[in-house]
Scaffold this motif. Structure first.
Motif, PDB file in Angstrom:
ATOM      1  N   HIS A 148       0.841  -1.465  -0.069  1.00  0.00           N
ATOM      2  CA  HIS A 148      -0.151   0.503   0.119  1.00  0.00           C
ATOM      3  C   HIS A 148       0.617   1.258  -0.020  1.00  0.00           C
ATOM      4  CE1 HIS A 148      -3.177   3.023   0.864  1.00  0.00           C
ATOM      5  NE2 HIS A 148      -4.043   2.386   0.793  1.00  0.00           N
ATOM      6  N   ALA A 149       1.876   1.466   0.908  1.00  0.00           N
ATOM      7  CA  ALA A 149       2.806   2.097   0.600  1.00  0.00           C
ATOM      8  C   ALA A 149       3.276   2.939  -1.245  1.00  0.00           C
ATOM      9  CB  ALA A 149       4.342   1.817   1.315  1.00  0.00           C
ATOM     10  N   LEU A 150       3.174   1.494  -1.127  1.00  0.00           N
ATOM     11  CA  LEU A 150       3.612   2.117  -3.204  1.00  0.00           C
ATOM     12  C   LEU A 150       2.410   2.258  -3.610  1.00  0.00           C
ATOM     13  CD1 LEU A 150       5.982  -1.567  -3.687  1.00  0.00           C
ATOM     14  CD2 LEU A 150       6.968   0.671  -2.792  1.00  0.00           C
ATOM     15  N   GLY A 151       1.399   2.108  -3.247  1.00  0.00           N
ATOM     16  CA  GLY A 151       0.138   2.381  -3.824  1.00  0.00           C
ATOM     17  C   GLY A 151      -0.670   1.606  -4.081  1.00  0.00           C
ATOM     18  N   ILE A 152      -0.268   0.714  -4.031  1.00  0.00           N
ATOM     19  CA  ILE A 152      -0.842  -0.482  -4.106  1.00  0.00           C
ATOM     20  C   ILE A 152      -2.186  -1.264  -3.413  1.00  0.00           C
ATOM     21  CG2 ILE A 152      -0.839  -3.455  -5.479  1.00  0.00           C
ATOM     22  CD1 ILE A 152       2.251  -2.599  -6.571  1.00  0.00           C
ATOM     23  N   THR A 153      -2.981  -1.310  -3.633  1.00  0.00           N
ATOM     24  CA  THR A 153      -4.396  -1.234  -3.121  1.00  0.00           C
ATOM     25  C   THR A 153      -4.531  -2.701  -3.216  1.00  0.00           C
ATOM     26  OG1 THR A 153      -6.285  -0.705  -4.139  1.00  0.00           O
ATOM     27  CG2 THR A 153      -5.705   0.784  -2.678  1.00  0.00           C
ATOM     28  N   ASP A 154      -5.275  -4.016  -2.108  1.00  0.00           N
ATOM     29  CA  ASP A 154      -5.810  -4.776  -1.964  1.00  0.00           C
ATOM     30  C   ASP A 154      -4.677  -6.181  -2.776  1.00  0.00           C
ATOM     31  OD1 ASP A 154      -8.231  -4.408  -0.765  1.00  0.00           O
ATOM     32  OD2 ASP A 154      -9.202  -3.006  -2.889  1.00  0.00           O
ATOM     33  N   VAL A 155      -3.404  -6.206  -2.313  1.00  0.00           N
ATOM     34  CA  VAL A 155      -2.239  -6.603  -2.940  1.00  0.00           C
ATOM     35  C   VAL A 155      -2.796  -8.366  -3.050  1.00  0.00           C
ATOM     36  CG1 VAL A 155      -0.618  -7.457  -0.860  1.00  0.00           C
ATOM     37  CG2 VAL A 155      -0.060  -7.149  -3.102  1.00  0.00           C
ATOM     38  N   LYS A 193     -10.428   7.775 -11.623  1.00  0.00           N
ATOM     39  CA  LYS A 193     -11.003   7.111 -10.646  1.00  0.00           C
ATOM     40  C   LYS A 193     -12.502   6.666 -11.631  1.00  0.00           C
ATOM     41  CE  LYS A 193     -12.638   6.338  -6.559  1.00  0.00           C
ATOM     42  NZ  LYS A 193     -12.322   5.365  -6.190  1.00  0.00           N
ATOM     43  N   GLY A 194     -12.910   7.536 -12.646  1.00  0.00           N
ATOM     44  CA  GLY A 194     -13.949   6.887 -13.829  1.00  0.00           C
ATOM     45  C   GLY A 194     -13.361   5.750 -13.894  1.00  0.00           C
ATOM     46  N   VAL A 195     -11.697   5.318 -14.614  1.00  0.00           N
ATOM     47  CA  VAL A 195     -11.586   4.430 -15.079  1.00  0.00           C
ATOM     48  C   VAL A 195     -11.805   3.265 -14.212  1.00  0.00           C
ATOM     49  CG1 VAL A 195      -9.463   3.600 -16.366  1.00  0.00           C
ATOM     50  CG2 VAL A 195     -10.545   5.557 -16.510  1.00  0.00           C
ATOM     51  N   GLN A 196     -11.621   3.959 -12.888  1.00  0.00           N
ATOM     52  CA  GLN A 196     -11.620   2.092 -12.005  1.00  0.00           C
ATOM     53  C   GLN A 196     -12.917   1.730 -11.886  1.00  0.00           C
ATOM     54  OE1 GLN A 196     -10.197   4.464  -8.516  1.00  0.00           O
ATOM     55  NE2 GLN A 196      -7.979   2.876  -8.834  1.00  0.00           N
ATOM     56  N   TYR A 217      -4.978  -5.113 -19.570  1.00  0.00           N
ATOM     57  CA  TYR A 217      -3.785  -4.903 -18.076  1.00  0.00           C
ATOM     58  C   TYR A 217      -4.996  -3.325 -18.109  1.00  0.00           C
ATOM     59  CZ  TYR A 217      -1.408  -8.917 -18.398  1.00  0.00           C
ATOM     60  OH  TYR A 217      -1.316  -9.646 -18.722  1.00  0.00           O
ATOM     61  N   MET A 218      -4.769  -2.287 -19.346  1.00  0.00           N
ATOM     62  CA  MET A 218      -5.823  -1.388 -19.195  1.00  0.00           C
ATOM     63  C   MET A 218      -6.975  -0.621 -18.345  1.00  0.00           C
ATOM     64  SD  MET A 218      -4.516   1.703 -20.846  1.00  0.00           S
ATOM     65  CE  MET A 218      -5.542   2.860 -21.068  1.00  0.00           C
ATOM     66  N   ALA A 219      -7.431  -2.256 -17.888  1.00  0.00           N
ATOM     67  CA  ALA A 219      -8.521  -2.210 -17.587  1.00  0.00           C
ATOM     68  C   ALA A 219      -7.547  -2.645 -15.412  1.00  0.00           C
ATOM     69  CB  ALA A 219     -10.307  -2.705 -17.903  1.00  0.00           C
ATOM     70  N   PHE A 220      -7.466  -3.449 -15.702  1.00  0.00           N
ATOM     71  CA  PHE A 220      -6.644  -4.243 -14.476  1.00  0.00           C
ATOM     72  C   PHE A 220      -6.146  -3.540 -13.843  1.00  0.00           C
ATOM     73  CE2 PHE A 220      -4.414  -7.713 -12.594  1.00  0.00           C
ATOM     74  CZ  PHE A 220      -5.875  -8.627 -12.185  1.00  0.00           C
ATOM     75  N   PHE A 221      -5.102  -2.432 -14.549  1.00  0.00           N
ATOM     76  CA  PHE A 221      -4.010  -1.615 -13.702  1.00  0.00           C
ATOM     77  C   PHE A 221      -4.841  -1.192 -12.701  1.00  0.00           C
ATOM     78  CE2 PHE A 221      -0.347  -2.619 -16.148  1.00  0.00           C
ATOM     79  CZ  PHE A 221      -0.180  -3.487 -15.467  1.00  0.00           C
ATOM     80  N   PRO A 222      -6.114  -0.231 -13.005  1.00  0.00           N
ATOM     81  CA  PRO A 222      -6.600   0.612 -12.497  1.00  0.00           C
ATOM     82  C   PRO A 222      -7.581   1.114 -10.988  1.00  0.00           C
ATOM     83  CG  PRO A 222      -6.550   1.291 -14.675  1.00  0.00           C
ATOM     84  CD  PRO A 222      -6.137  -0.175 -14.145  1.00  0.00           C
ATOM     85  N   LEU A 223      -7.606  -0.622 -11.247  1.00  0.00           N
ATOM     86  CA  LEU A 223      -8.578  -1.399  -9.997  1.00  0.00           C
ATOM     87  C   LEU A 223      -8.062  -1.518  -9.026  1.00  0.00           C
ATOM     88  CD1 LEU A 223     -10.063  -4.267 -11.897  1.00  0.00           C
ATOM     89  CD2 LEU A 223     -10.946  -1.891 -11.068  1.00  0.00           C
TER      90      LEU A 223
END
Length: 211
Positions: A6-13, A80-83, A135-141
């Motif tokens: 999460h410190a690297l900006g990745i949520t729900d690893v 955020k909308g892309v998420q 991947y464009m849809a997967f990464f932002p999540l």
């Protein structure tokens, strides 16, 4: 561990890992390519094919990351909308799997006679341009816009996905070769697996929109 990512900006690893493993387990051209190479030329052939697939994925992830990073920098609100669109896209993929009448013949995409296993795996991955959209849809999540660290975040996510691919691919090569071939030709088991994965994707997409 969760706090580190999460410190690297990745949520729900952990959800990232589980979702990646589910996607990898779906029958596809890459899976059949690894099984074919391992069946014909043993472990070395299987791993050569696997590394070619991983390189192709790395190229596609790099292209997708450039687009996502540009969007994140340009307009965080749109990001955020892309998420939410990404979550909807996962649910859409789930519905396609759940209501599919026939499984697609992924093995037909494997036939690249006269080339090495590595090149075959690489090309099988690159001829699927839909992977970039995925991947464009997967990464932002799984990115926290407030905590993300640019290239470091994307490189870490790519490393996680590649590690999952290496683990699953190794299972195919070392343990699941004969069994996976039989399961791959059993339409009932393949159909059940696809529908189960579809339910998972739909539920996963809904959960992400409620976070």
């Amino acid at each position: 561990m969760t706090a580190f990512f999460h410190a690297l900006g990745i949520t729900d690893v952990w959800q990232l890992i589980v979702a990646t493993m589910v996607f990898l387990a779906l029958p596809g051209a890459g899976t059949f390519c690894i099984l074919t190479s391992a069946g014909r030329e043993g472990v070395r052939g299987g791993y050569a094919s696997l590394f070619g697939i991983m390189l192709g994925d790395a190229v596609l992830m790099f292209l997708a990351a450039i687009g996502v990073a540009a969007l994140l920098t340009a307009n965080p609100l749109v990001f955020k909308g892309v998420q939410y669109l990404g979550a909807a896209y996962l649910a859409y993929l789930g519905c396609k799997l759940l209501f599919a009448r026939k499984s697609e013949g992924a093995s037909a995409a494997v036939g690249f006679a006269g080339v090495s296993n590595f090149t075959r795996g690489f090309l099988v991955t690159l001829i699927n341009p839909k992977a970039i959209v995925f991947y464009m849809a997967f990464f932002p999540l799984f990115i926290d816009p407030a905590a993300q660290r640019g290239s470091l975040t994307f490189l870490t996510m790519a490393a996680i996905i590649s590690s999952c691919a290496l683990f699953y691919g190794s299972l195919l090569v070392l343990l699941g070769n004969t069994a996976a071939k039989r399961l791959g030709h059993n339409r009932r088991i393949a159909a059940f697996a696809s529908k189960a994965a579809g339910i998972f994707l739909i539920g996963f997409g809904i959960k992400l929109t409620t976070n």
